[in-house]
Design a protein around this motif. Structure first.
Motif: not given
Length: 294
Positions: A22-23, A26, A128-130, A154-155
């Motif tokens: 998802s990351a 995005d 993840i992604g933040t 991955v952030g």
């Protein structure tokens, strides 16, 4: 020379693997996925991922190959199906395991001239992604630099710990030691409190205060271990011996197992026997090292 978003392949679609996919999606990376159990990729395909029919196809589609499986045995089994020649592809292994396994995996990759990074994800899937995500990496610096941009999806914070491939895993298992024993300590304490007729909500009011003491204790212990000086001005090993004995005896009176507490007391007893009773609790770290046993 490759330009544009890096094609990424993710092998493994457990909860963390799905979060990684998802990351990457995005972040607008072309993403190919493969999973041992078919049927997990449907919603990811709807979002733009491509489901590969084989590991060989999955590796062939990516420039950065990210593996996140249940264990290193599963990683080896999956990658045994990969192409013999990887070209300039990079392998980032985010599977949890042991430092020795990470080093062995690095040797496998090196024998095939594959650029390899081992990694440890220190945050839950929802991070993840933040900005709150944290990932540790170990392996050759040039591989880390090459993987840094796409792995940025991955952030949060990425930390390269050096060339030694087992270092990220070493951090992970040591941190897992804290987490696992802390969780067990919490449920064990609730069991003991309940046996004494204390309501869980009432006990929690005071138990949260224990957690508040730990961050400062970790920092203080680190300084003392680094300096080799263990002042007993706040608490001593001798006093801990007395307190832990009371906890053990109360557990046993209720038929509650006290295995972790008795293991801790055996280390404390060893420290006292060696003359460390007046020193602070951080000294127990060296006692564990010197004894070579838990």
């Amino acid at each position: 020379m490759h330009t544009g978003p890096t094609p990424v392949t993710v092998i493994g679609l457990g909860p963390m693997g799905r979060a990684l996919v998802s990351a990457f999606l995005d972040a607008r990376h072309p993403v190919t996925v493969w999973n041992r159990t078919p049927g997990k990729a449907a919603d990811l395909v709807e979002r733009g991922a491509v489901a590969a029919d084989s590991v060989q196809d999955a590796v062939g589609a990516g420039r950065l190959i990210v593996v996140c499986l249940i264990d290193y045995e599963a990683v080896r089994a999956a990658l045994a199906q990969s192409p013999a020649e990887w070209g300039d592809r990079l392998l980032v292994n985010l599977t949890s395991g042991e430092p020795a396994q990470a080093r062995q995996m690095s040797r496998w990759a090196s024998s095939r001239r594959i650029g390899y990074l081992d990694g440890a994800i220190l945050t839950p899937t929802q991070a993840i992604g933040t900005p709150s995500a944290t990932v540790l990496f170990s392996g050759a610096r040039d591989v880390y630099e090459a993987a840094r941009e796409p792995m940025g999806a991955v952030g949060g914070t990425a930390v390269h710990l050096g060339d030694e491939p087992g270092r990220a895993s070493a951090y992970e298992v040591a941190l897992l030691d804290i987490f696992a024993t802390s969780v067990y300590g919490i449920v064990h304490a609730f069991a003991l409190a309940s046996a004494e007729g204390i309501a869980p909500e009432r006990f929690a009011t005071f138990a949260t205060g224990i957690g508040g003491l730990l961050p400062d204790m970790v920092r203080r212990f680190a300084q003392q271990i680094q300096s080799g000086h263990y002042p007993g001005d706040r608490s001593t090993i001798a006093s801990a011996a007395s307190g832990i004995t009371h906890a053990i005896n109360t557990c046993l009176s209720h038929g509650i197992g006290a295995g972790m507490l008795t293991a801790a007391r055996s280390v404390i007893d060893r420290a006292v026997a060696d003359g460390h009773g007046p020193e602070g609790l951080a000294r127990l770290t060296t006692v564990l090292h010197e004894s070579g046993r838990p």
